[in-house]
Design a protein around this motif. Structure first.
Motif, mmCIF file in Angstrom:
data_model
loop_
_atom_site.group_PDB
_atom_site.id
_atom_site.type_symbol
_atom_site.label_atom_id
_atom_site.label_comp_id
_atom_site.label_asym_id
_atom_site.label_seq_id
_atom_site.Cartn_x
_atom_site.Cartn_y
_atom_site.Cartn_z
ATOM 1 N N GLU A 69 -8.019 13.606 -32.051
ATOM 2 C CA GLU A 69 -6.809 14.134 -31.432
ATOM 3 C C GLU A 69 -7.095 15.146 -30.333
ATOM 4 N N THR A 70 -8.352 15.529 -30.183
ATOM 5 C CA THR A 70 -8.685 16.643 -29.295
ATOM 6 C C THR A 70 -9.614 16.258 -28.159
ATOM 7 N N VAL A 71 -10.593 15.408 -28.433
ATOM 8 C CA VAL A 71 -11.611 15.060 -27.440
ATOM 9 C C VAL A 71 -11.550 13.563 -27.152
ATOM 10 N N LEU A 72 -11.345 13.212 -25.883
ATOM 11 C CA LEU A 72 -11.412 11.823 -25.446
ATOM 12 C C LEU A 72 -12.819 11.570 -24.928
ATOM 13 N N VAL A 73 -13.528 10.680 -25.576
ATOM 14 C CA VAL A 73 -14.899 10.370 -25.173
ATOM 15 C C VAL A 73 -14.885 9.069 -24.375
ATOM 16 N N ARG A 74 -15.215 9.174 -23.092
ATOM 17 C CA ARG A 74 -15.270 7.996 -22.217
ATOM 18 C C ARG A 74 -16.594 7.260 -22.446
ATOM 19 N N PRO A 75 -16.554 5.933 -22.606
ATOM 20 C CA PRO A 75 -17.796 5.188 -22.848
ATOM 21 C C PRO A 75 -18.613 5.014 -21.571
ATOM 22 N N GLU A 76 -19.893 4.735 -21.726
ATOM 23 C CA GLU A 76 -20.723 4.375 -20.586
ATOM 24 C C GLU A 76 -20.310 2.995 -20.076
ATOM 25 N N THR A 77 -20.500 2.766 -18.777
ATOM 26 C CA THR A 77 -20.116 1.493 -18.177
ATOM 27 C C THR A 77 -21.290 0.891 -17.416
ATOM 28 N N ARG A 78 -21.129 -0.364 -17.016
ATOM 29 C CA ARG A 78 -22.167 -1.035 -16.224
ATOM 30 C C ARG A 78 -22.234 -0.475 -14.810
ATOM 31 N N LEU A 79 -21.148 0.147 -14.364
ATOM 32 C CA LEU A 79 -21.048 0.651 -12.995
ATOM 33 C C LEU A 79 -21.093 2.172 -12.987
ATOM 34 N N GLY A 80 -21.556 2.727 -11.886
ATOM 35 C CA GLY A 80 -21.683 4.175 -11.801
ATOM 36 C C GLY A 80 -20.712 4.819 -10.833
ATOM 37 N N TYR A 81 -19.490 4.310 -10.778
ATOM 38 C CA TYR A 81 -18.507 4.876 -9.855
ATOM 39 C C TYR A 81 -17.769 6.026 -10.536
ATOM 40 N N GLY A 82 -18.113 7.261 -10.145
ATOM 41 C CA GLY A 82 -17.491 8.423 -10.764
ATOM 42 C C GLY A 82 -16.196 8.854 -10.118
ATOM 43 N N ARG A 83 -15.975 8.458 -8.853
ATOM 44 C CA ARG A 83 -14.775 8.882 -8.115
ATOM 45 C C ARG A 83 -14.135 7.681 -7.426
ATOM 46 N N ALA A 84 -12.815 7.781 -7.240
ATOM 47 C CA ALA A 84 -12.094 6.761 -6.483
ATOM 48 C C ALA A 84 -10.816 7.369 -5.928
ATOM 49 N N THR A 85 -10.330 6.778 -4.855
ATOM 50 C CA THR A 85 -8.997 7.106 -4.351
ATOM 51 C C THR A 85 -8.125 5.869 -4.492
ATOM 52 N N TYR A 86 -6.881 6.086 -4.900
ATOM 53 C CA TYR A 86 -5.936 4.981 -5.061
ATOM 54 C C TYR A 86 -4.750 5.222 -4.145
ATOM 55 N N GLU A 87 -4.676 4.421 -3.108
ATOM 56 C CA GLU A 87 -3.580 4.466 -2.138
ATOM 57 C C GLU A 87 -2.441 3.637 -2.744
ATOM 58 N N ILE A 88 -1.652 4.272 -3.600
ATOM 59 C CA ILE A 88 -0.693 3.531 -4.412
ATOM 60 C C ILE A 88 0.376 2.864 -3.568
ATOM 61 N N ASN A 89 0.663 3.417 -2.396
ATOM 62 C CA ASN A 89 1.642 2.837 -1.493
ATOM 63 C C ASN A 89 1.428 3.427 -0.111
ATOM 64 N N LYS A 90 1.616 2.648 0.924
ATOM 65 C CA LYS A 90 1.516 3.173 2.288
ATOM 66 C C LYS A 90 2.849 3.683 2.806
ATOM 67 N N GLY A 91 3.924 3.468 2.056
ATOM 68 C CA GLY A 91 5.227 3.964 2.467
ATOM 69 C C GLY A 91 5.268 5.485 2.464
ATOM 70 N N CYS A 92 6.103 6.063 3.326
ATOM 71 C CA CYS A 92 6.196 7.520 3.418
ATOM 72 C C CYS A 92 7.584 7.912 3.891
ATOM 73 N N ASN A 93 8.055 9.053 3.412
ATOM 74 C CA ASN A 93 9.361 9.562 3.841
ATOM 75 C C ASN A 93 9.245 10.487 5.054
ATOM 76 N N PHE A 94 8.019 10.711 5.561
ATOM 77 C CA PHE A 94 7.798 11.398 6.818
ATOM 78 C C PHE A 94 7.338 10.371 7.850
ATOM 79 N N ASN A 95 7.330 10.773 9.107
ATOM 80 C CA ASN A 95 6.884 9.904 10.193
ATOM 81 C C ASN A 95 5.938 10.701 11.088
ATOM 82 N N CYS A 96 4.883 11.211 10.490
ATOM 83 C CA CYS A 96 4.019 12.171 11.166
ATOM 84 C C CYS A 96 3.342 11.591 12.411
ATOM 85 N N GLU A 97 3.336 12.407 13.458
ATOM 86 C CA GLU A 97 2.758 12.001 14.729
ATOM 87 C C GLU A 97 1.269 11.714 14.617
#
Length: 374
Positions: A69-97
């Motif tokens: 209930e306290t510690v989430l232990v992440r398993p080892e994986t075949r891949l070594g990708y520790g970071r990622a960015t997820y561009e969930i949508n390209k839509g925006c409510n601004f129209n920045c120059e």
């Protein structure tokens, strides 16, 4: 809900707490000790109790506190990708120059496919995940996607324009499931400059409401100070805003073309604010880090989007091709030839390509341009 995460990360093993800075690097033996009791009702080991109290002032030596209930232990994986960015949508409510996206279409995966994608990111080993856009908070599935990523044991940064941070459904979610950091792009210190750059009347007031709400909720907050021709005279006031809301701040003064190589954003560049100090010294993009667009296409980063890997059809196996794709983009010389200054370039090859395709002034990205202006 877990209070601590134990996870592999780039060949190391870390313990982190969602929403808090600092952490602990542990040897494999201690990671395996935690993994062996992760789903049990065993008490937490004494060394972990001591660290939690020292690092975060977190007292876990309480009656009823057990591992599962306290510690989430992440398993080892075949891949070594520790970071990622997820561009969930390209839509925006601004129209920045100055926006680097040539198109800001509101489209992306269905919710079932978003679930599958987030599970793939988890299984690729991603510990640090950045939600970005467009504007991520306007995506209809953002709150569910954020909740799933958080409960999957990812430390989350939200890169946002801040216009929806004040909404109760957002601020309550982030208070209950704290992000590692919320980074708000600040486009000025007054309504005049801010609204001119975003091309949205009332934008500054919306962002101020969001900053107030985030500060009152105790979120880890950082302001990205975007310096342009509209607000360069307000730089000190922008720093003062960051201090007012208890936020760290970083200056971003060099405007790039769109990442598809069109020049429109360059008009927002503030004269005299090109960053000419930092030298590009390499990047782990495609090797320990990757970017995913709204359709589940994985690329080395937000800039280098050639030859994407379709995670929705190839799954994790496709990521084994990504390092080679990244290396090919980084080695390509493109419009550069016989350069004696290539060892001190300020931009990577994919970004230099975007500048070249936009026919940008040489001094905006290349030191040879400095020679021409002397």
């Amino acid at each position: 809900m877990h209070q601590l995460i134990a996870s592999p990360y780039n060949g190391k093993f870390l313990i982190a707490r969602p929403g808090s800075k600092g952490g602990m690097r542990i040897p494999r033996t201690l990671y395996e000790e935690l993994a062996s009791t992760a789903e049990s009702s065993s008490p937490l080991p004494a060394w972990l109790l001591d660290h939690a109290l020292t690092a975060w002032g977190l007292d876990l030596d309480l009656e009823g506190t057990v591992m599962r209930e306290t510690v989430l232990v992440r398993p080892e994986t075949r891949l070594g990708y520790g970071r990622a960015t997820y561009e969930i949508n390209k839509g925006c409510n601004f129209n920045c120059e100055h926006c680097y996206l040539a198109e800001r279409k509101f489209e992306g995966l269905s919710w079932p496919d978003k679930v599958r994608l987030l599970h793939l990111l988890r299984d690729a080993g991603v510990l640090w995940l950045q939600f970005t856009g467009g504007e991520p908070l306007i995506d209809r599935d953002f709150t569910d996607a954020y909740t799933l990523a958080h409960r999957s044991g990812m430390l989350i940064e939200i890169l946002t324009n801040g216009s929806r941070l004040h909404r109760p459904e957002i601020i309550n979610l982030l208070r209950d499931l704290p992000p590692h950091k919320v980074t708000v792009s600040l486009y000025g210190a007054t309504p005049g400059s801010f609204d001119a750059l975003t091309r949205k009347p009332g934008a500054f007031k919306l962002v101020e409401k969001g900053l107030i709400a985030a500060h009152e909720a105790g979120l880890a907050l950082e302001l990205a100070l975007i310096i342009t021709r509209h607000n360069a005279h307000e730089l000190n006031a922008m720093h003062a805003l960051a201090e007012r809301y208890g936020a760290g701040s970083q200056e971003y003064s060099t405007i790039s073309p769109t990442y598809t190589g069109t020049p429109e954003p360059l008009a927002a560049q503030a004269p005299g604010f090109l960053d000419k100090t930092s030298v590009f010294k390499g990047c782990p993009a495609g090797h320990t880090f990757f970017h995913v667009d709204p359709h589940g296409l994985a690329t080395m980063c937000k800039v280098g989007r050639e030859n994407p890997v379709d995670l929705m059809t190839e799954g994790l196996d496709g990521l084994f091709r990504l390092p080679g794709i990244a290396d090919a983009q980084m080695l390509r010389t493109g419009g550069c030839g016989g350069c004696q200054l290539s060892g001190t370039c300020r931009v990577c090859r994919p970004l230099a390509k975007a500048y070249q395709e936009a026919k940008a002034p040489l001094n905006t990205y290349c030191q040879h341009g400095e020679e021409e202006t002397r």
